[in-house]
Design a protein around this motif. Structure first.
Motif, PDB file in Angstrom:
ATOM      1  N   GLU A 122      34.782  66.278  30.575  1.00 44.03           N
ATOM      2  CA  GLU A 122      33.640  65.984  29.706  1.00 44.03           C
ATOM      3  C   GLU A 122      33.959  64.948  28.630  1.00 44.03           C
ATOM      4  O   GLU A 122      33.074  64.576  27.863  1.00 44.03           O
ATOM      5  N   ALA A 123      35.186  64.479  28.571  1.00 45.92           N
ATOM      6  CA  ALA A 123      35.596  63.476  27.585  1.00 45.92           C
ATOM      7  C   ALA A 123      36.109  62.248  28.341  1.00 45.92           C
ATOM      8  O   ALA A 123      37.262  62.229  28.770  1.00 45.92           O
ATOM      9  N   PRO A 124      35.264  61.232  28.539  1.00 43.69           N
ATOM     10  CA  PRO A 124      35.634  60.085  29.377  1.00 43.69           C
ATOM     11  C   PRO A 124      36.977  59.438  29.044  1.00 43.69           C
ATOM     12  O   PRO A 124      37.733  59.095  29.949  1.00 43.69           O
ATOM     13  N   ASP A 125      37.316  59.277  27.772  1.00 44.17           N
ATOM     14  CA  ASP A 125      38.598  58.651  27.426  1.00 44.17           C
ATOM     15  C   ASP A 125      39.774  59.516  27.873  1.00 44.17           C
ATOM     16  O   ASP A 125      40.770  59.010  28.395  1.00 44.17           O
ATOM     17  N   ARG A 126      39.674  60.809  27.660  1.00 43.03           N
ATOM     18  CA  ARG A 126      40.742  61.720  28.102  1.00 43.03           C
ATOM     19  C   ARG A 126      40.820  61.759  29.621  1.00 43.03           C
ATOM     20  O   ARG A 126      41.906  61.784  30.197  1.00 43.03           O
ATOM     21  N   LEU A 127      39.655  61.765  30.283  1.00 44.14           N
ATOM     22  CA  LEU A 127      39.621  61.763  31.746  1.00 44.14           C
ATOM     23  C   LEU A 127      40.318  60.523  32.291  1.00 44.14           C
ATOM     24  O   LEU A 127      41.134  60.609  33.205  1.00 44.14           O
ATOM     25  N   ARG A 128      40.025  59.365  31.707  1.00 37.61           N
ATOM     26  CA  ARG A 128      40.670  58.128  32.178  1.00 37.61           C
ATOM     27  C   ARG A 128      42.186  58.198  32.019  1.00 37.61           C
ATOM     28  O   ARG A 128      42.927  57.755  32.898  1.00 37.61           O
ATOM     29  N   ALA A 129      42.673  58.782  30.933  1.00 36.66           N
ATOM     30  CA  ALA A 129      44.120  58.914  30.740  1.00 36.66           C
ATOM     31  C   ALA A 129      44.725  59.803  31.822  1.00 36.66           C
ATOM     32  O   ALA A 129      45.787  59.488  32.376  1.00 36.66           O
ATOM     33  N   TRP A 130      44.077  60.899  32.129  1.00 34.83           N
ATOM     34  CA  TRP A 130      44.593  61.799  33.173  1.00 34.83           C
ATOM     35  C   TRP A 130      44.543  61.123  34.537  1.00 34.83           C
ATOM     36  O   TRP A 130      45.456  61.282  35.346  1.00 34.83           O
ATOM     37  N   VAL A 131      43.491  60.350  34.802  1.00 35.93           N
ATOM     38  CA  VAL A 131      43.382  59.667  36.096  1.00 35.93           C
ATOM     39  C   VAL A 131      44.429  58.569  36.213  1.00 35.93           C
ATOM     40  O   VAL A 131      45.005  58.377  37.285  1.00 35.93           O
ATOM     41  N   ARG A 132      44.714  57.849  35.142  1.00 34.54           N
ATOM     42  CA  ARG A 132      45.796  56.841  35.179  1.00 34.54           C
ATOM     43  C   ARG A 132      47.102  57.488  35.630  1.00 34.54           C
ATOM     44  O   ARG A 132      47.820  56.957  36.473  1.00 34.54           O
ATOM     45  N   ARG A 133      47.412  58.634  35.056  1.00 34.90           N
ATOM     46  CA  ARG A 133      48.650  59.349  35.411  1.00 34.90           C
ATOM     47  C   ARG A 133      48.610  59.820  36.860  1.00 34.90           C
ATOM     48  O   ARG A 133      49.604  59.712  37.573  1.00 34.90           O
ATOM     49  N   ALA A 134      47.464  60.314  37.305  1.00 37.98           N
ATOM     50  CA  ALA A 134      47.328  60.787  38.698  1.00 37.98           C
ATOM     51  C   ALA A 134      47.464  59.635  39.682  1.00 37.98           C
ATOM     52  O   ALA A 134      48.118  59.774  40.719  1.00 37.98           O
ATOM     53  N   ALA A 135      46.882  58.483  39.359  1.00 41.57           N
ATOM     54  CA  ALA A 135      46.988  57.314  40.239  1.00 41.57           C
ATOM     55  C   ALA A 135      48.421  56.824  40.298  1.00 41.57           C
ATOM     56  O   ALA A 135      48.913  56.441  41.356  1.00 41.57           O
ATOM     57  N   ALA A 136      49.129  56.854  39.178  1.00 44.07           N
ATOM     58  CA  ALA A 136      50.540  56.452  39.162  1.00 44.07           C
ATOM     59  C   ALA A 136      51.362  57.399  40.037  1.00 44.07           C
ATOM     60  O   ALA A 136      52.265  56.951  40.758  1.00 44.07           O
ATOM     61  N   ALA A 137      51.059  58.690  40.013  1.00 47.52           N
ATOM     62  CA  ALA A 137      51.777  59.666  40.840  1.00 47.52           C
ATOM     63  C   ALA A 137      51.488  59.448  42.327  1.00 47.52           C
ATOM     64  O   ALA A 137      52.289  59.826  43.175  1.00 47.52           O
ATOM     65  N   ALA A 138      50.348  58.833  42.626  1.00 46.93           N
ATOM     66  CA  ALA A 138      49.962  58.612  44.028  1.00 46.93           C
ATOM     67  C   ALA A 138      50.640  57.388  44.640  1.00 46.93           C
ATOM     68  O   ALA A 138      50.697  57.262  45.858  1.00 46.93           O
ATOM     69  N   ARG A 139      51.119  56.505  43.790  1.00 47.61           N
ATOM     70  CA  ARG A 139      51.728  55.270  44.293  1.00 47.61           C
ATOM     71  C   ARG A 139      53.212  55.518  44.597  1.00 47.61           C
ATOM     72  O   ARG A 139      53.904  56.164  43.832  1.00 47.61           O
ATOM     73  N   PRO A 140      53.695  54.905  45.692  1.00 46.90           N
ATOM     74  CA  PRO A 140      55.113  55.081  46.047  1.00 46.90           C
ATOM     75  C   PRO A 140      56.057  54.410  45.068  1.00 46.90           C
ATOM     76  O   PRO A 140      55.744  53.597  44.311  1.00 46.90           O
TER      77      PRO A 140
END
Length: 100
Positions: A82-100
């Motif tokens: 529900e907090a777009p800025d916090r969501l984007r931070a969590w997604v940045r970390r998740a995308a980094a974890a997805a990359r080899p």
């Protein structure tokens, strides 16, 4: 927040794609599979550090199935979605974890 609202909020991070996946949606950021939207909830890929943070929030791993390694995706608390800025931070970390 709905899936469409979440995807819209994430577009400033890069190219966000959605693909149908096992009754839900696979979410990709610039080609990296970072999340799953299933049963009206968001689950993000989590490395060791992120996994601990998800667990501190009381969030559980997505139930495993043949296409997902056990414990790869953890539910995101509503306080984050529900907090777009916090969501984007969590997604940045998740995308980094997805990359080899």
């Amino acid at each position: 927040m709905t899936r469409r609202e979440a995807v819209q909020a994430l577009r400033e991070l890069g190219q966000v794609a959605e693909e149908p996946h096992l009754g839900g949606w696979k979410l990709l950021l610039d080609g990296a599979w970072f999340g799953v939207w299933q049963r009206d909830r968001l689950w993000l890929r989590a490395g060791a550090e992120a996994r601990a943070e998800h667990m501190r929030h009381g969030m559980m791993a997505l139930q495993p199935n043949p296409s997902l390694p056990e414990g790869s995706f953890y539910e995101v608390p509503a306080s984050i979605t529900e907090a777009p800025d916090r969501l984007r931070a969590w997604v940045r970390r998740a995308a980094a974890a997805a990359r080899p």
